[in-house]
Design an enzyme around this catalytic site. Sequence first.
Site, short mmCIF file in Angstrom:
data_model
loop_
_atom_site.label_atom_id
_atom_site.label_comp_id
_atom_site.label_asym_id
_atom_site.label_seq_id
_atom_site.Cartn_x
_atom_site.Cartn_y
_atom_site.Cartn_z
N ASP A 37 -13.52 20.12 22.08
CA ASP A 37 -14.42 20.26 20.93
C ASP A 37 -15.51 19.19 21.02
O ASP A 37 -15.23 18.00 20.90
CB ASP A 37 -13.59 20.08 19.64
CG ASP A 37 -14.35 20.49 18.40
OD1 ASP A 37 -15.53 20.83 18.50
OD2 ASP A 37 -13.74 20.48 17.31
N ASP A 38 -16.74 19.61 21.28
CA ASP A 38 -17.90 18.70 21.38
C ASP A 38 -17.84 17.81 22.62
O ASP A 38 -18.33 16.67 22.59
CB ASP A 38 -18.02 17.81 20.14
CG ASP A 38 -18.38 18.57 18.88
OD1 ASP A 38 -18.49 19.81 18.94
OD2 ASP A 38 -18.55 17.91 17.83
N CYS A 86 -19.66 25.20 16.68
CA CYS A 86 -18.26 25.47 16.96
C CYS A 86 -17.80 26.90 16.68
O CYS A 86 -17.38 27.61 17.59
CB CYS A 86 -17.42 24.50 16.15
SG CYS A 86 -15.66 24.76 16.28
N HIS A 122 -10.60 27.63 13.47
CA HIS A 122 -11.99 27.56 12.98
C HIS A 122 -12.70 28.91 13.00
O HIS A 122 -13.92 28.97 13.22
CB HIS A 122 -12.79 26.52 13.75
CG HIS A 122 -13.82 25.84 12.88
ND1 HIS A 122 -14.61 24.82 13.32
CD2 HIS A 122 -14.16 26.06 11.58
CE1 HIS A 122 -15.41 24.43 12.35
NE2 HIS A 122 -15.16 25.16 11.27
#
Length: 467
Positions: A58-59, A98, A154
């Site tokens: 994530d990121d 995301c 998410h």
Amino acid sequence: MTRPARAGAKVFRTTELSVSATSRLLAAGIAILIFAACDRLLANDAPVQPNFVIFLADDLGYGDLGPYGSEHILTPHIDRIANQGIVFTEFYASANLCSPSRAGILTGRYPIRSGLANEVLQNSDNAGLPQEELTVAELLQAEGYRTKLVGKWHLGSAPPYWPPSNHGFDEYLATVGSVPERLEPEPLHSHDRDKPNPIPLSQLISTYTESAVSFVKQNKNTPFFLLVSYNSPHTPLVPGEDFRGTSAAYAYGDVVEELDASIGKIVSTLGEVGIAEHTVVFITSDNGPAFEGDVGGLNGRKGNAGYDGGYKVPFIAWGPNRVVENSSTAVIASNVDLLPTILSMANTELPRCTVLDGADLSDLLSGGSTPVHDYLVYFDNDKVAGIRTQDWKLVTRFHYRNYNFTFDRPHYPALYNMEWDRAERFNAAQNEPEIWREMMELADEAGDEFRPLMQKQQIPYAKPASD
């Protein structure tokens, strides 16, 4: 420039089942064989179905891993996996944020088709991944695969978007969305518990590792699909106790090095239980880095319109006897390619008339070099923000201060030669007017195709000051 044929969406090789019929049968828990009978092998002659593991950070920045030139963060396990597999140097997320990017991975479609192009989903939103969207987990589940999500979802926080079992995952140990900044224990939801179990943030990665290792051991004799979807290195940065203060890149580096150790342990388990040669592993990120992280010299970061820093991500594939070793490719590819690639490697087909934007990377994974895309489309929310061909990049939208404007307003068409200017530093539009016109035609075609879908987005577009 030789103008590429229009890429558009692809209708995947199909069977006679309709999407709605397949969804109903899947919802009923019936395993459907959806590849054509003429292609079917007798059971005694069938090859071993490969397992698939996707490690999704994530990121994570393009330059945060050893194979991509990291100088301050050590990733020995990922380095070894890359040396035994293939590194993609021109790989892109389907969004610069995301939720939409994750929808692209699971469906093989640009997230605008799922109504998820705008912003990121909040727990209060009555929105998410529609059940009519076929996911790679559903399609493999229908082929007898055992499927599990470990980590961040998410893609919706309430039914029918939640839980992940509504989208093809037999098992899950998951957070609903991003970890809040409050640093309190994070509720972990599981398919076999009625209530979530709060886990200290410092134990989140190790808990994911243990869950994934256990799943691999339990399913060593069954084909499986495992998505390990880390919440890191998205903030808050809370490394495990054994990794705190160990990296030269401070807390961010600590967390990435813990991810590396987690991936290494799970991949090692594949060998320990004797299924490494029957497993294909993918390592990537949902988008570029936010406040911290190394973009690898690229222009822009997470959430920036148009420029590569928000979209270009690491992508490494590994699979003994299935993926070429010690190799790299500069052919452009995208995370929407994961679904068609996995289905191809599993000898699985899509139902009739399923529209994909992704392409099959199998030839590249086995050492080929033929491009699979005429061009890729960059989105900033539901707007076309850029076009990438193999050699050229057109940027059509950009953020400046609190403004989000198109480059036709300042009369500054932005064209970059990606053969040598991958940092997008020097605008070639004035010197290459014909190439610029051809790229603009591609952008216009993409706009015409996707503009009707703007009204179908589940989260309203937050209109910037000058848009």
